[in-house]
Write a protein that holds these residues in place. Structure first.
Motif, PDB file in Angstrom:
ATOM      1  N   ARG A 156    -119.184  10.622  -8.560  1.00 13.09           N
ATOM      2  CA  ARG A 156    -119.893  11.087  -7.996  1.00 13.09           C
ATOM      3  C   ARG A 156    -119.305  12.055  -7.564  1.00 13.09           C
ATOM      4  O   ARG A 156    -120.823  13.569  -6.957  1.00 13.09           O
ATOM      5  N   ASP A 157    -118.266  12.716  -8.072  1.00  9.08           N
ATOM      6  CA  ASP A 157    -118.068  13.635  -7.787  1.00  9.08           C
ATOM      7  C   ASP A 157    -118.661  14.547  -9.008  1.00  9.08           C
ATOM      8  O   ASP A 157    -118.227  15.953  -9.495  1.00  9.08           O
ATOM      9  N   ALA A 158    -118.253  14.145 -10.365  1.00  5.26           N
ATOM     10  CA  ALA A 158    -118.402  15.010 -11.686  1.00  5.26           C
ATOM     11  C   ALA A 158    -120.207  14.695 -11.695  1.00  5.26           C
ATOM     12  O   ALA A 158    -120.468  16.117 -12.209  1.00  5.26           O
ATOM     13  N   ASN A 159    -121.347  14.510 -11.720  1.00  2.00           N
ATOM     14  CA  ASN A 159    -122.336  14.503 -11.721  1.00  2.00           C
ATOM     15  C   ASN A 159    -123.080  15.739  -9.921  1.00  2.00           C
ATOM     16  O   ASN A 159    -123.506  16.247 -10.384  1.00  2.00           O
ATOM     17  N   ARG A 160    -121.888  15.419  -8.779  1.00  4.06           N
ATOM     18  CA  ARG A 160    -121.984  16.922  -8.110  1.00  4.06           C
ATOM     19  C   ARG A 160    -121.756  17.737  -8.591  1.00  4.06           C
ATOM     20  O   ARG A 160    -122.753  19.298  -8.433  1.00  4.06           O
ATOM     21  N   ALA A 176    -124.733  21.255  -9.836  1.00  4.72           N
ATOM     22  CA  ALA A 176    -123.239  22.815  -9.434  1.00  4.72           C
ATOM     23  C   ALA A 176    -123.627  23.595 -10.566  1.00  4.72           C
ATOM     24  O   ALA A 176    -123.686  24.909 -10.556  1.00  4.72           O
ATOM     25  N   ILE A 177    -123.433  22.963 -11.953  1.00  8.16           N
ATOM     26  CA  ILE A 177    -122.910  24.250 -12.682  1.00  8.16           C
ATOM     27  C   ILE A 177    -124.101  24.531 -13.308  1.00  8.16           C
ATOM     28  O   ILE A 177    -124.684  25.373 -13.721  1.00  8.16           O
ATOM     29  N   GLU A 178    -125.294  23.131 -13.087  1.00 11.45           N
ATOM     30  CA  GLU A 178    -127.131  23.579 -13.648  1.00 11.45           C
ATOM     31  C   GLU A 178    -127.238  24.773 -13.664  1.00 11.45           C
ATOM     32  O   GLU A 178    -128.333  25.873 -13.445  1.00 11.45           O
ATOM     33  N   LEU A 180    -119.585  30.762 -17.187  1.00 14.91           N
ATOM     34  CA  LEU A 180    -120.089  29.478 -16.296  1.00 14.91           C
ATOM     35  C   LEU A 180    -119.755  28.348 -17.333  1.00 14.91           C
ATOM     36  O   LEU A 180    -118.774  27.149 -17.041  1.00 14.91           O
ATOM     37  N   LEU A 181    -119.878  28.489 -18.396  1.00 16.64           N
ATOM     38  CA  LEU A 181    -119.873  27.535 -19.075  1.00 16.64           C
ATOM     39  C   LEU A 181    -118.419  27.439 -20.235  1.00 16.64           C
ATOM     40  O   LEU A 181    -117.481  26.650 -20.171  1.00 16.64           O
ATOM     41  N   ALA A 182    -117.392  28.232 -20.088  1.00 18.95           N
ATOM     42  CA  ALA A 182    -115.385  27.746 -19.735  1.00 18.95           C
ATOM     43  C   ALA A 182    -115.092  27.838 -18.643  1.00 18.95           C
ATOM     44  O   ALA A 182    -114.651  26.947 -19.392  1.00 18.95           O
ATOM     45  N   ILE A 183    -116.089  28.026 -18.098  1.00 15.32           N
ATOM     46  CA  ILE A 183    -114.996  27.008 -16.668  1.00 15.32           C
ATOM     47  C   ILE A 183    -116.111  25.638 -16.439  1.00 15.32           C
ATOM     48  O   ILE A 183    -114.938  24.392 -16.220  1.00 15.32           O
ATOM     49  N   ALA A 184    -116.972  25.657 -16.816  1.00 15.24           N
ATOM     50  CA  ALA A 184    -117.032  24.308 -16.928  1.00 15.24           C
ATOM     51  C   ALA A 184    -116.256  23.566 -17.802  1.00 15.24           C
ATOM     52  O   ALA A 184    -115.761  22.068 -17.591  1.00 15.24           O
ATOM     53  N   GLN A 185    -116.246  24.292 -18.732  1.00 15.32           N
ATOM     54  CA  GLN A 185    -115.680  23.197 -19.938  1.00 15.32           C
ATOM     55  C   GLN A 185    -113.706  23.341 -19.885  1.00 15.32           C
ATOM     56  O   GLN A 185    -113.538  21.956 -19.996  1.00 15.32           O
ATOM     57  N   ARG A 186    -113.382  23.702 -19.088  1.00 16.09           N
ATOM     58  CA  ARG A 186    -112.240  23.850 -18.269  1.00 16.09           C
ATOM     59  C   ARG A 186    -111.941  22.332 -17.340  1.00 16.09           C
ATOM     60  O   ARG A 186    -110.882  21.916 -17.620  1.00 16.09           O
ATOM     61  N   HIS A 187    -113.111  21.855 -17.204  1.00 11.94           N
ATOM     62  CA  HIS A 187    -112.913  21.060 -15.877  1.00 11.94           C
ATOM     63  C   HIS A 187    -113.551  19.904 -16.007  1.00 11.94           C
ATOM     64  O   HIS A 187    -112.908  19.176 -15.784  1.00 11.94           O
ATOM     65  N   VAL A 188    -114.058  19.740 -17.524  1.00 10.98           N
ATOM     66  CA  VAL A 188    -114.538  18.581 -18.539  1.00 10.98           C
ATOM     67  C   VAL A 188    -113.326  17.990 -18.850  1.00 10.98           C
ATOM     68  O   VAL A 188    -112.722  16.977 -19.077  1.00 10.98           O
ATOM     69  N   SER A 189    -111.975  18.892 -19.435  1.00 11.00           N
ATOM     70  CA  SER A 189    -111.549  18.612 -20.733  1.00 11.00           C
ATOM     71  C   SER A 189    -109.941  18.137 -19.851  1.00 11.00           C
ATOM     72  O   SER A 189    -110.136  18.516 -18.126  1.00 11.00           O
TER      73      SER A 189
END
Length: 45
Positions: A11-15, A19-21, A36-45
């Motif tokens: 649920r947190d990942a979907n949220r 938010a990123i989209e 934003l993409l750089a921040i998103a990649q930091r959260h995913v990995s």
């Protein structure tokens, strides 16, 4: 990992993904989009 933790994590990942989209759609410059993409990649990995 318990079932509840897995559901909570999903649920947190979907949220976060929504938010990123949303932020990417509302970003009006390529520099902001790249940041934003750089921040998103930091959260995913």
């Amino acid at each position: 990992m318990s079932m509840i933790e897995r559901i909570r994590n999903r649920r947190d990942a979907n949220r976060r993904a929504r938010a990123i989209e949303h932020a990417l759609r509302s970003a009006n410059s390529p520099a902001v989009r790249n940041e934003l993409l750089a921040i998103a990649q930091r959260h995913v990995s």
